[in-house]
Scaffold this active site. Sequence first.
Site, PDB file in Angstrom:
ATOM      1  N   TYR A   1      82.309  55.134  92.969  1.00 17.95           N
ATOM      2  CA  TYR A   1      82.892  56.091  92.023  1.00 17.95           C
ATOM      3  C   TYR A   1      84.404  56.268  92.165  1.00 17.95           C
ATOM      4  O   TYR A   1      84.943  57.319  91.795  1.00 17.95           O
ATOM      5  CB  TYR A   1      82.191  57.453  92.174  1.00 17.95           C
ATOM      6  CG  TYR A   1      80.745  57.402  91.744  1.00 17.95           C
ATOM      7  CD1 TYR A   1      80.385  57.608  90.414  1.00 17.95           C
ATOM      8  CD2 TYR A   1      79.743  57.109  92.650  1.00 17.95           C
ATOM      9  CE1 TYR A   1      79.058  57.551  90.010  1.00 17.95           C
ATOM     10  CE2 TYR A   1      78.408  57.043  92.264  1.00 17.95           C
ATOM     11  CZ  TYR A   1      78.077  57.264  90.939  1.00 17.95           C
ATOM     12  OH  TYR A   1      76.760  57.199  90.539  1.00 17.95           O
TER      13      TYR A   1
ATOM     14  N   HIS B   1      58.892  51.572  80.855  1.00 16.66           N
ATOM     15  CA  HIS B   1      60.067  52.452  80.914  1.00 16.66           C
ATOM     16  C   HIS B   1      61.217  51.792  80.156  1.00 16.66           C
ATOM     17  O   HIS B   1      61.561  50.637  80.406  1.00 16.66           O
ATOM     18  CB  HIS B   1      60.473  52.741  82.360  1.00 16.66           C
ATOM     19  CG  HIS B   1      61.517  53.807  82.438  1.00 16.66           C
ATOM     20  ND1 HIS B   1      61.204  55.156  82.486  1.00 16.66           N
ATOM     21  CD2 HIS B   1      62.861  53.731  82.411  1.00 16.66           C
ATOM     22  CE1 HIS B   1      62.328  55.860  82.498  1.00 16.66           C
ATOM     23  NE2 HIS B   1      63.351  55.020  82.453  1.00 16.66           N
ATOM     24  N   ALA B   2      61.815  52.542  79.246  1.00 20.42           N
ATOM     25  CA  ALA B   2      62.819  51.963  78.345  1.00 20.42           C
ATOM     26  C   ALA B   2      64.016  51.404  79.126  1.00 20.42           C
ATOM     27  O   ALA B   2      64.478  52.007  80.095  1.00 20.42           O
ATOM     28  CB  ALA B   2      63.305  53.030  77.371  1.00 20.42           C
TER      29      ALA B   2
ATOM     30  N   HIS C   1      69.665  56.242  72.762  1.00 18.06           N
ATOM     31  CA  HIS C   1      70.181  56.128  74.138  1.00 18.06           C
ATOM     32  C   HIS C   1      70.337  54.652  74.528  1.00 18.06           C
ATOM     33  O   HIS C   1      71.391  54.232  75.014  1.00 18.06           O
ATOM     34  CB  HIS C   1      69.229  56.839  75.103  1.00 18.06           C
ATOM     35  CG  HIS C   1      69.567  56.627  76.548  1.00 18.06           C
ATOM     36  ND1 HIS C   1      70.358  57.495  77.270  1.00 18.06           N
ATOM     37  CD2 HIS C   1      69.253  55.620  77.423  1.00 18.06           C
ATOM     38  CE1 HIS C   1      70.507  57.045  78.516  1.00 18.06           C
ATOM     39  NE2 HIS C   1      69.839  55.911  78.632  1.00 18.06           N
ATOM     40  N   GLU C   2      69.287  53.892  74.313  1.00 20.01           N
ATOM     41  CA  GLU C   2      69.330  52.484  74.730  1.00 20.01           C
ATOM     42  C   GLU C   2      70.410  51.711  73.992  1.00 20.01           C
ATOM     43  O   GLU C   2      71.085  50.863  74.576  1.00 20.01           O
ATOM     44  CB  GLU C   2      67.956  51.819  74.526  1.00 20.01           C
ATOM     45  CG  GLU C   2      66.832  52.409  75.366  1.00 20.01           C
ATOM     46  CD  GLU C   2      67.151  52.444  76.853  1.00 20.01           C
ATOM     47  OE1 GLU C   2      67.909  51.586  77.345  1.00 20.01           O
ATOM     48  OE2 GLU C   2      66.658  53.369  77.527  1.00 20.01           O
TER      49      GLU C   2
ATOM     50  N   HIS D   1      73.738  51.632  75.662  1.00 14.89           N
ATOM     51  CA  HIS D   1      73.938  50.564  76.647  1.00 14.89           C
ATOM     52  C   HIS D   1      74.263  49.247  75.945  1.00 14.89           C
ATOM     53  O   HIS D   1      75.153  48.501  76.354  1.00 14.89           O
ATOM     54  CB  HIS D   1      72.668  50.360  77.475  1.00 14.89           C
ATOM     55  CG  HIS D   1      72.316  51.517  78.372  1.00 14.89           C
ATOM     56  ND1 HIS D   1      73.184  52.029  79.299  1.00 14.89           N
ATOM     57  CD2 HIS D   1      71.168  52.236  78.493  1.00 14.89           C
ATOM     58  CE1 HIS D   1      72.581  53.023  79.971  1.00 14.89           C
ATOM     59  NE2 HIS D   1      71.368  53.170  79.476  1.00 14.89           N
TER      60      HIS D   1
ATOM     61  N   GLU E   1      75.291  55.656  81.072  1.00 21.42           N
ATOM     62  CA  GLU E   1      74.187  56.497  80.609  1.00 21.42           C
ATOM     63  C   GLU E   1      74.627  57.503  79.548  1.00 21.42           C
ATOM     64  O   GLU E   1      73.794  58.047  78.825  1.00 21.42           O
ATOM     65  CB  GLU E   1      73.557  57.238  81.790  1.00 21.42           C
ATOM     66  CG  GLU E   1      72.919  56.332  82.836  1.00 21.42           C
ATOM     67  CD  GLU E   1      71.860  55.410  82.256  1.00 21.42           C
ATOM     68  OE1 GLU E   1      71.284  55.734  81.208  1.00 21.42           O
ATOM     69  OE2 GLU E   1      71.639  54.335  82.860  1.00 21.42           O
TER      70      GLU E   1
ATOM     71  N   TRP F   1      60.425  66.710  99.007  1.00 21.11           N
ATOM     72  CA  TRP F   1      60.507  66.530  97.546  1.00 21.11           C
ATOM     73  C   TRP F   1      60.232  67.847  96.836  1.00 21.11           C
ATOM     74  O   TRP F   1      60.978  68.274  95.954  1.00 21.11           O
ATOM     75  CB  TRP F   1      59.501  65.449  97.131  1.00 21.11           C
ATOM     76  CG  TRP F   1      59.294  65.264  95.666  1.00 21.11           C
ATOM     77  CD1 TRP F   1      58.249  65.717  94.918  1.00 21.11           C
ATOM     78  CD2 TRP F   1      60.158  64.557  94.758  1.00 21.11           C
ATOM     79  NE1 TRP F   1      58.394  65.327  93.605  1.00 21.11           N
ATOM     80  CE2 TRP F   1      59.550  64.620  93.474  1.00 21.11           C
ATOM     81  CE3 TRP F   1      61.364  63.869  94.898  1.00 21.11           C
ATOM     82  CZ2 TRP F   1      60.119  64.028  92.347  1.00 21.11           C
ATOM     83  CZ3 TRP F   1      61.935  63.280  93.773  1.00 21.11           C
ATOM     84  CH2 TRP F   1      61.322  63.365  92.518  1.00 21.11           C
TER      85      TRP F   1
ATOM     86  N   ARG G   1      62.502  70.281  94.408  1.00 21.92           N
ATOM     87  CA  ARG G   1      62.037  70.630  93.062  1.00 21.92           C
ATOM     88  C   ARG G   1      62.093  72.146  92.879  1.00 21.92           C
ATOM     89  O   ARG G   1      62.512  72.661  91.846  1.00 21.92           O
ATOM     90  CB  ARG G   1      60.593  70.155  92.862  1.00 21.92           C
ATOM     91  CG  ARG G   1      60.407  68.658  93.024  1.00 21.92           C
ATOM     92  CD  ARG G   1      60.519  67.940  91.727  1.00 21.92           C
ATOM     93  NE  ARG G   1      59.265  67.898  91.032  1.00 21.92           N
ATOM     94  CZ  ARG G   1      59.120  67.662  89.737  1.00 21.92           C
ATOM     95  NH1 ARG G   1      60.192  67.485  89.001  1.00 21.92           N
ATOM     96  NH2 ARG G   1      57.950  67.611  89.162  1.00 21.92           N
TER      97      ARG G   1
ATOM     98  N   HIS H   1      62.333  55.648  88.578  1.00 20.30           N
ATOM     99  CA  HIS H   1      63.555  55.173  89.242  1.00 20.30           C
ATOM    100  C   HIS H   1      63.421  55.062  90.756  1.00 20.30           C
ATOM    101  O   HIS H   1      64.237  54.408  91.385  1.00 20.30           O
ATOM    102  CB  HIS H   1      64.725  56.092  88.863  1.00 20.30           C
ATOM    103  CG  HIS H   1      64.947  56.150  87.374  1.00 20.30           C
ATOM    104  ND1 HIS H   1      64.081  56.818  86.524  1.00 20.30           N
ATOM    105  CD2 HIS H   1      65.909  55.617  86.587  1.00 20.30           C
ATOM    106  CE1 HIS H   1      64.495  56.701  85.283  1.00 20.30           C
ATOM    107  NE2 HIS H   1      65.601  55.972  85.279  1.00 20.30           N
TER     108      HIS H   1
ATOM    109  N   ARG I   1      73.605  59.125  88.298  1.00 18.96           N
ATOM    110  CA  ARG I   1      74.249  58.712  87.048  1.00 18.96           C
ATOM    111  C   ARG I   1      73.803  59.566  85.853  1.00 18.96           C
ATOM    112  O   ARG I   1      74.594  59.848  84.963  1.00 18.96           O
ATOM    113  CB  ARG I   1      73.917  57.241  86.771  1.00 18.96           C
ATOM    114  CG  ARG I   1      72.444  56.977  86.656  1.00 18.96           C
ATOM    115  CD  ARG I   1      72.108  55.490  86.489  1.00 18.96           C
ATOM    116  NE  ARG I   1      72.540  54.717  87.655  1.00 18.96           N
ATOM    117  CZ  ARG I   1      72.390  53.409  87.764  1.00 18.96           C
ATOM    118  NH1 ARG I   1      71.831  52.718  86.800  1.00 18.96           N
ATOM    119  NH2 ARG I   1      72.802  52.770  88.837  1.00 18.96           N
ATOM    120  N   TYR I   2      72.537  59.957  85.839  1.00 17.51           N
ATOM    121  CA  TYR I   2      72.042  60.714  84.683  1.00 17.51           C
ATOM    122  C   TYR I   2      72.550  62.151  84.712  1.00 17.51           C
ATOM    123  O   TYR I   2      72.797  62.756  83.671  1.00 17.51           O
ATOM    124  CB  TYR I   2      70.515  60.694  84.632  1.00 17.51           C
ATOM    125  CG  TYR I   2      69.938  59.305  84.514  1.00 17.51           C
ATOM    126  CD1 TYR I   2      70.019  58.598  83.322  1.00 17.51           C
ATOM    127  CD2 TYR I   2      69.325  58.690  85.599  1.00 17.51           C
ATOM    128  CE1 TYR I   2      69.494  57.317  83.213  1.00 17.51           C
ATOM    129  CE2 TYR I   2      68.798  57.410  85.502  1.00 17.51           C
ATOM    130  CZ  TYR I   2      68.886  56.727  84.311  1.00 17.51           C
ATOM    131  OH  TYR I   2      68.370  55.468  84.200  1.00 17.51           O
TER     132      TYR I   2
END
Length: 616
Positions: free
Chosen positions: A225, A354-355, A384-385, A388, A412, A485, A489, A513, A522-523
Site C-alpha cells: 500500500y 463466486h463472481a 461490480h465485475e 474490474h 474493488e 472468529w 464478529r 476469500h 481491499r473491500y
Amino acid sequence: MKFQPRLLTMAGCLALAACTTPAPRSDSPPTTKTSIATPADADAFVAGINQDIRDHYVEDVAAQWVAATYITPDTGVLEAKASERGLIRLKDAIDASRRFDGVSGISTDSARAIEMLKRQSAMPAPRNPADLAEMATLASRLGAAYGSGKYCSDPADPKTCRNLNQLSKVLAESRDWNADLEAWQGWHSVARGMRGDYQRFAELLNEGARDTGYADAGQAWRSGYDMDPADLRAETDRLWGQVKPLYSQLQCYVRGKLEKNYPGKMPKDGTIPAHITGNMWAQDWSALYPLVQPFPGVSGVDVDAALKKQKYTPEKMVRSAEDFYKSLGMPALPASFFERSQLVRPRDRDVVCHASAWDTNLEGDVRIKMCITPTEEDFRTIYHELGHIYYYLAYNNLPPLFQAGAHDGFHEAIGDTVQLNLTPAYLHRIGLAGAPKESEKAVINAQMQLALEKIAFLPFGKLIDEWRWGVFDGSIAPQNYNAAWWQLRQKYQGVSSPIPRSEEDFDPGAKYHVPANTPYMRYFLAHILQFQFQRSLCEAAGFSGPLNECSVYGNKQAGEKFWAMLGKGGSQPWPKTLKELTGSEQMDASAIIDYFAPLKRWLEAQNAGKDCGWQG
Ligand code: X8Z
Ligand code: ZN
C-alpha cells in the site's frame, strides 16, 4: 479466485505468478554478484521480467480458468502445478531484484516496477521446494472444496444436497427462523473439513513470507500500500472509527425490527444472530429491506421483480451494465467476452460460482465467471465485475508489472462506484423501476436500501483480515481459530452465532476469500473509496445537489476522468492517483458520511431513547 497466483485475474486480485528470472536481454556486460548494478541494468531487468510475464501468463491463467470452471482432481493438478512453477519464477525474480536494493539513480518507472514485482502474490513462496509444492496443492484443494461444497440434509440421499446458491436463496427469501438456521448451519458444516488444510496452509504462507523478508504473511499483505505496513493497519482503524457511529445506528435500528419479527428469540446482549440477516455471512442485509423499510408504500423500487417480470437473461443483465460504462465513453466489451465468459452455472459439473473478473492474456481477452440468476444482487454484482474488466481494458497498454490497481482497494471500488449510480431515476430510465418519487421519505427509503448493502458491510470488510492477520502473527492460535472468529464478529458487527460453536467448526472457511486466500481488507477500503470517487465524478459532471441524488450515467466528462485514472493502473503510488481524481492524497470517510447524512439523522431519531450498542 481459487488461489493466489491468480495473475491479475479474479476480481482484480492482482497476484501474479508468471514471473521468472529474466534471460539477459541487453548487450550490457553480465553482472556478477560482485559487480555493482547500474540503473541501466535495472531497466533491462524490468524489461526482462515484463517479457517473461507475457511469456507465461496465458498458460498459467488457462490452468486457473479450467480449474475454476470445471472442478476435478485433474484440473486441480494442472492448476497446482502451474501455480508452483509460477511461484518459483516469481520468487527467483524477487530474489534477483535484490541486487538493485540501494542502487542510486534507478528511474522512477523501474523502481516502481520492482516494487510492483514484490506485490505480485498473496502467496509468498517458501524456499524449500517441497513446502512450496505443498502450499500450491493446498491452495488448489481449499479452493475446490469451497467451489464444490454442498450440504445434504440426508447424507445418504444426494437429492437432499444443496449448494451455496440454493442455501443462500433460503436466507434471502425466507424469514423462517428454523429454515434459515438449517441453511446457515448446513453451509457452515461444509467448512469443517478445511480446518486442517488451512492451518498447514497458513504455516506455509508464513514460511514463505519469512523467506521473502517479512515477519509473517500478514505483514507481507499489508506491504502493498505504498506505506509502512504498520501505518496501513492504523489507517484501517482510523477509517473504521469514522464510520462506526453510522454502522451502530443501523445495527440498532435493524435489531429492533428483528426483535419485533422474532419475539422472544433474540439474544439479550444486543447482537443480531447471523442467520437471520438474509445473507450467509451477515455482510449484506439488503434482503431485510421489506422488514425494515422506513416508509412502506412510499417508493416501489423492486428490481428483483422487474428483472423476473421482464425475463432478463444473464446476457441482457450484462449488456445493461456494459451500457452504463459505454455511456461514460468507455469501449464496448469485446465479442470474445461474451463467447468465453461463464455467465451461468453449468448443469453437469462443479464450478467456483463466486463472481470474478479475469484478464486472461493482458491484452483484451477479458471474461467474467459468475452463476447469474435474475436477482437484484446479481444485477449489481455484474456492475461490480465490469469495474474490474474496464480497469483491465484501460491499463492493458501498460507494461505487465503496471497492470494492476493503484492498490487492491481501487480495483474493488471501480464497479462499486458505478453501483452508486443505480439511483431510482437511473433504474426508471432503463425500465426497471417506476417513476421516482421525489420526497424526503423516498430519499430515506432509498438510503436505507443502499445502507443495508454498503454500511452493513463495513465491519465485515474489516474483520476478515483482522482474523487472518491474527492467525499469521500467532496471536490467534489454531486451537482458538473459531472462538477468535466469533469474538471479532461480535466486536465489529454486533453479530453472534445462532447456535453454540466449537473448535470442531471452522466458520471462517465458509467465506470464499479464506479458502481462496484472497486478502479482504481491499473491500473495506473500497467501501470508503467508492464514495470519494463518486463525489469527484459528480463534481466533474457539474452536479451540485446532494451526493446521494447524483447519477453520472451518460456523462462524458465524468467518464473521461474515471478512464484516465483507470489507465494509470499501478504505474505510480496510489496517493498520486487518488489526488489526480479527487484532489486529496488521503483515503477519507467524509464522503460516505456526507452521503448517508439524511439516513443517519433519521436513524438517530428512531433510535432515540433505545438501548443501542452490544456486548463485544
Ligand atoms: O468478492 C466480491 C466480488 C468479487 S471481487 C463479488 N465481493 C466481496 C464479497 O462478495 O465478499 C464484492 C463485495 C465484497
Ligand atoms: Zn471485486
